[in-house]
Design a protein around this motif. Structure first.
Motif, PDB file in Angstrom:
ATOM      1  N   GLU A   7       0.816  -1.222   0.000  1.00 39.41           N
ATOM      2  CA  GLU A   7       0.000   0.000   0.000  1.00 39.41           C
ATOM      3  C   GLU A   7       0.845   1.266   0.000  1.00 39.41           C
ATOM      4  N   LYS A   8       1.989   1.224   0.691  1.00 42.95           N
ATOM      5  CA  LYS A   8       2.827   2.417   0.771  1.00 42.95           C
ATOM      6  C   LYS A   8       3.348   2.790  -0.624  1.00 42.95           C
ATOM      7  N   CYS A   9       3.792   1.749  -1.349  1.00 41.70           N
ATOM      8  CA  CYS A   9       4.287   1.991  -2.702  1.00 41.70           C
ATOM      9  C   CYS A   9       3.169   2.519  -3.595  1.00 41.70           C
ATOM     10  N   LYS A  10       1.995   1.904  -3.467  1.00 37.34           N
ATOM     11  CA  LYS A  10       0.869   2.359  -4.288  1.00 37.34           C
ATOM     12  C   LYS A  10       0.568   3.820  -3.994  1.00 37.34           C
ATOM     13  N   ALA A  11       0.615   4.175  -2.700  1.00 40.53           N
ATOM     14  CA  ALA A  11       0.295   5.564  -2.315  1.00 40.53           C
ATOM     15  C   ALA A  11       1.305   6.539  -2.926  1.00 40.53           C
ATOM     16  N   ILE A  12       2.565   6.170  -2.890  1.00 44.66           N
ATOM     17  CA  ILE A  12       3.602   7.060  -3.429  1.00 44.66           C
ATOM     18  C   ILE A  12       3.431   7.226  -4.941  1.00 44.66           C
ATOM     19  N   LEU A  13       3.266   6.099  -5.625  1.00 40.39           N
ATOM     20  CA  LEU A  13       3.164   6.147  -7.086  1.00 40.39           C
ATOM     21  C   LEU A  13       1.872   6.844  -7.535  1.00 40.39           C
ATOM     22  N   THR A  14       0.781   6.588  -6.792  1.00 42.41           N
ATOM     23  CA  THR A  14      -0.490   7.231  -7.147  1.00 42.41           C
ATOM     24  C   THR A  14      -0.376   8.746  -6.976  1.00 42.41           C
TER      25      THR A  14
END
Lengths: 257, 156
Positions: free
Chosen positions: B103-110
């Protein structure tokens, strides 16, 4: 795999706006470009799907007029807010901060060989701490004050360097002068001089309150990395420290390995 | 809502709108932002917002922009249903891989690639302590996702 990462880095920079999109026509980049486009679209689709689910029971055509008016007023107030005139000290510090951000951004934009020690060192480099006040209390030595103004306000690093270099090791400002000399050397990509200056700064038993010892040690280690030294052991010393050093140390270790 | 939060949402909204709805006039964007924010505030007070505020506001705005554009030929590229059905193989693969990303990666990329958010905004969103940390995390997340895609391609 190394070669593929190079392409991925290049494509990432294109999508970040650092490189012109015409590079995407390069055959070697096409696969990664498709990956990036896919990633961006997929991120959008996922985020909007999440939002769509959240809006299931919500009527977006019914808006509370009081809330709407309140927000419109707030928007107007914020849009027309007068820029507060900064005091000279705050202005100097604001300019200094902007200058440092620009310098670091500039350094990052220089096209370095991907994952080279120098590129990694610049990626992880931290801006200079600056004193919270430039006057009051004790009177600063003339050279130090002049050097700080040249460094932070006038962006004249060469003159700042000369001023700081004149501060001998018998001066109470020696440590601070070495700290700023380290930053100047790093920005000039003179990593040997940066390493020397940071080593001198770190040798002081007590650093002034505005200088974070971890930050000095971190930037010293990056100068050593740029000089081709093995920093893995030094990096591990940062793992038990507080953020951001522990996070950055973990990330840099991963990149080095 | 305090001024800092208001400005943070506004910045996110304009980053997103500039990227995905660049053809819309500025004053219309402002109206849509205020509408979306008003709806968010009302439903938030009722405890009915189940996603991040930015996700909620952008989803409302997305629908509002769609309503405005209804009947016109130039539809938003990312119409959810159409996009889902029309993703080419590579994009579909990335979409599947994305579900495996933390989720952390998704949040950063989003934040970076969907909302066009600034480094400072991403720092706030993710709690990262410096721009360098965000930059490094972003790179790591992209590589992670790419590695998942490569593995999936090999398996296929």
């Amino acid at each position: 795999m190394e070669e593929r990462n190079d392409y991925l880095d290049k494509v990432e920079r294109i999508f970040d706006g650092e490189l012109d999109k015409s590079h995407l026509r390069d055959d070697a980049l096409k696969e990664d470009a498709a990956f990036f486009e896919g990633m961006i679209e997929a991120l959008g689709v996922e985020e909007l799907e999440r939002g769509e689910q959240a809006l299931e029971d919500i009527d977006i055509d019914r808006i509370d007029p009081d809330i709407r008016a309140q927000l419109a007023a707030q928007n107007k107030k914020l849009s027309t807010a007068k820029v507060r005139k900064l005091t000279p000290i705050r202005r100097i510090l604001a300019i200094a901060a902007s200058v440092l951000v620009l310098i670091v951004s500039g350094l990052l934009l220089w096209n370095k060989q991907t994952n080279s020690p120098a590129a990694l060192a610049e990626d992880y480099y931290l801006d200079a701490d600056l004193p919270g006040t430039m006057s009051g209390g004790a009177v600063m030595e003339e050279n130090f004050q002049a050097g700080l103004v040249d460094f932070a306000v006038k962006e004249d690093f060469e003159t700042a360097k000369i001023a700081f270099q004149q501060i001998g090791d018998d001066s109470p400002r020696y440590t601070e002068a070495q700290y700023f000399l380290g930053h100047i050397a790093f920005q000039n990509e003179d990593f040997v001089a940066a390493e020397n200056a940071y080593t001198n700064a770190l040798a002081a038993e007590n650093l002034p309150g505005y200088i974070d010892r971890n930050r000095v040690a971190w930037n010293l280690m990056l100068a050593q990395l740029a000089n081709g030294k093995d920093i893995e052991e030094a990096l591990k010393n940062f793992l038990p420290t507080a953020t951001p050093f522990d996070e950055m140390a973990r990330a840099l270790l991963e990149e080095l390995q | 809502m305090n001024d800092a939060t208001f400005l943070q949402y506004k910045q996110f909204f304009y980053g997103w709108a500039q990227k995905h709805w660049s053809g819309i006039e500025q004053h219309i964007k402002e109206e849509v932002f205020l509408d979306a924010l008003a709806i968010y505030v009302e439903y938030d007070r009722q405890g009915k917002v189940t996603v991040k505020p930015t996700t909620f506001i952008i989803s409302v705005a997305h629908r509002k922009f769609q309503q405005l554009r209804k009947g016109q030929t130039q539809e938003l590229k990312k119409d959810v249903a159409a996009e889902t059905n029309e993703l080419p193989i590579q994009k579909e693969l990335v979409r599947t891989a994305l579900k495996q990303l933390d989720e952390k990666c998704k949040a950063i990329l989003t934040a970076k690639y969907f909302y066009n958010a600034s480094m400072e905004d991403i720092m706030q969103e993710t709690g990262a302590k410096s721009r360098a940390v965000v930059r490094t995390q972003k790179k790591r997340c992209i590589r992670k996702l790419k590695a998942i895609v490569v593995e999936m391609q090999k398996a296929a």
